[in-house]
Design an enzyme around this catalytic site. Structure first.
Site, PDB file in Angstrom:
ATOM      1  N   GLU A  18       6.446  11.999   9.150  1.00 12.92           N
ATOM      2  CA  GLU A  18       5.776  12.904   8.207  1.00 12.92           C
ATOM      3  C   GLU A  18       5.554  13.964   9.558  1.00 12.92           C
ATOM      4  O   GLU A  18       5.083  13.390  10.360  1.00 12.92           O
ATOM      5  CB  GLU A  18       4.645  12.980   7.020  1.00 12.92           C
ATOM      6  N   GLY A  19       3.959  15.421   9.805  1.00 12.57           N
ATOM      7  CA  GLY A  19       3.392  15.572  10.162  1.00 12.57           C
ATOM      8  C   GLY A  19       4.388  16.199  11.500  1.00 12.57           C
ATOM      9  O   GLY A  19       5.413  16.592  11.512  1.00 12.57           O
ATOM     10  N   ILE A  20       3.723  15.607  12.475  1.00  9.53           N
ATOM     11  CA  ILE A  20       3.829  15.922  13.489  1.00  9.53           C
ATOM     12  C   ILE A  20       5.307  15.542  14.255  1.00  9.53           C
ATOM     13  O   ILE A  20       6.133  15.796  14.607  1.00  9.53           O
ATOM     14  CB  ILE A  20       3.372  15.824  14.936  1.00  9.53           C
ATOM     15  N   GLY A  21       5.027  13.990  14.031  1.00 11.82           N
ATOM     16  CA  GLY A  21       6.508  13.689  14.429  1.00 11.82           C
ATOM     17  C   GLY A  21       7.478  14.277  13.401  1.00 11.82           C
ATOM     18  O   GLY A  21       8.932  14.622  14.135  1.00 11.82           O
ATOM     19  N   ARG A  40       6.258   2.732   9.828  1.00 12.85           N
ATOM     20  CA  ARG A  40       6.108   2.076   9.075  1.00 12.85           C
ATOM     21  C   ARG A  40       6.965   1.940   7.783  1.00 12.85           C
ATOM     22  O   ARG A  40       7.460   1.094   7.347  1.00 12.85           O
ATOM     23  CB  ARG A  40       4.463   1.217   8.838  1.00 12.85           C
ATOM     24  N   ARG A  41       6.771   3.032   7.304  1.00 11.88           N
ATOM     25  CA  ARG A  41       7.065   3.392   6.005  1.00 11.88           C
ATOM     26  C   ARG A  41       8.856   3.833   5.742  1.00 11.88           C
ATOM     27  O   ARG A  41       8.443   4.838   6.277  1.00 11.88           O
ATOM     28  CB  ARG A  41       6.854   4.593   5.175  1.00 11.88           C
ATOM     29  N   ASP A  62       6.311  -1.588  12.558  1.00  9.24           N
ATOM     30  CA  ASP A  62       4.655  -1.487  12.879  1.00  9.24           C
ATOM     31  C   ASP A  62       4.665  -1.534  14.161  1.00  9.24           C
ATOM     32  O   ASP A  62       4.557  -2.603  14.665  1.00  9.24           O
ATOM     33  CB  ASP A  62       3.764  -2.417  11.982  1.00  9.24           C
ATOM     34  N   LEU A  63       4.299  -0.452  14.432  1.00  2.97           N
ATOM     35  CA  LEU A  63       4.133   0.218  16.072  1.00  2.97           C
ATOM     36  C   LEU A  63       3.001  -1.080  16.930  1.00  2.97           C
ATOM     37  O   LEU A  63       2.312  -0.607  18.106  1.00  2.97           O
ATOM     38  CB  LEU A  63       3.959   0.935  16.829  1.00  2.97           C
ATOM     39  N   TYR A 152     -10.830   6.113  18.887  1.00  2.00           N
ATOM     40  CA  TYR A 152     -10.341   7.011  18.238  1.00  2.00           C
ATOM     41  C   TYR A 152     -10.070   8.314  20.456  1.00  2.00           C
ATOM     42  O   TYR A 152      -8.789   8.084  20.413  1.00  2.00           O
ATOM     43  CB  TYR A 152      -9.904   8.469  17.543  1.00  2.00           C
TER      44      TYR A 152
END
Length: 256
Positions: A18-21, A40-41, A62-63, A152
């Site tokens: 989603e989003g930026i990716g 992941r999903r 899962d990275l 972060y």
């Protein structure tokens, strides 16, 4: 060379659900690249793949783990990956003393180790072919410390500096590397975490477009006019303690 000839035939987008990716995946498919979608999903990946006009490969992984990165490498064996977008991120929010070490450790794994290992695994092939690209999604938060986002921000500083060093190293091999330092972006995660949008918030599509246009033209890109103006102000002109204080105040919009 066309964009697809220089950076294709396959692009790998880490954090693509989603989003930026998802915006990167869409923009790359529109430029004629086949896309490896990693997150992941599995359900959002399948939904995104169904919307793209080119060939896709979905890799639920899962990275934050080396095993997940091994899954990605195994899934792309036999696919010529000419562009990698390191967009996967984990954001532990809140006072540092209240965070579980597992949360901050996961941020380091996803935000630092994952792009590092993706670089190790895909840059040699690009260098051998004399073409390719590698984009690391960083953040303006990484230009100074940020209260309630200390880990972060630190990981995003790592990503930016890694990309800039690789930009210099990979240029003689014909490979373009870029650090994209985004400010506030209206992603589902951001909209959920913030009680109010920050000034200069941009759409994910603006981030992807800015990065892809900047690729091959320098080591760093900042999406959004306001962010491009404020970035040098924060990093060069303001005293460090003032920049840290201002960024800390901006993070007060975080919800818990």
């Amino acid at each position: 060379m066309t964009f697809a000839e220089r950076y294709g035939p396959w692009a790998l987008v880490a954090g693509a659900s989603e989003g930026i990716g998802a915006a990167f995946a869409t923009a790359l498919a529109q430029r004629g690249l086949d896309v490896v979608l990693v997150a992941r999903r599995s359900e959002p990946l399948a939904a995104l793949a169904a919307r793209l006009p080119t060939r896709t490969l979905t890799v639920p992984a899962d990275l934050s783990t080396v095993e997940g990165l091994d899954q990605v490498q195994a899934a792309t064996a036999g696919h010529e990956v000419g562009l990698v977008v390191c967009n996967a991120a984990y954001v532990p929010m809140g006072p540092f003393l209240e965070l579980d070490p597992a949360q901050t450790g996961r941020a380091v794994d996803v935000n630092c180790r994952a792009p590092l290992l993706l670089a190790h695994r895909y840059l040699p092939g690009m260098a051998g072919r004399g073409r390719g690209g590698f984009i690391v999604m960083s953040s303006l938060a990484g230009m100074q410390g940020v209260a309630s986002l200390s880990t972060y921000a630190a990981t995003k500083a790592y990503g930016a500096v890694l990309a800039e060093g690789l930009w210099a190293e990979m240029r003689p091999h014909g490979v373009d590397v870029l650090a994209c330092l985004a400010g506030a972006v209206s992603t589902p995660g951001y909209d959920t975490a913030m009680s109010r949008p920050a000034p200069g918030t941009v759409a994910p599509e603006v981030v992807a477009s800015t990065a892809l246009k900047a690729l091959g033209h320098g080591p760093r890109a900042v999406p959004g006019t306001l962010m491009r103006v404020s970035a040098p102000l924060m990093s060069r002109l303001l005293p460090r303690r003032v920049a840290i204080t201002l960024m800390g105040r901006s993070s007060q919009g975080l919800t818990r």
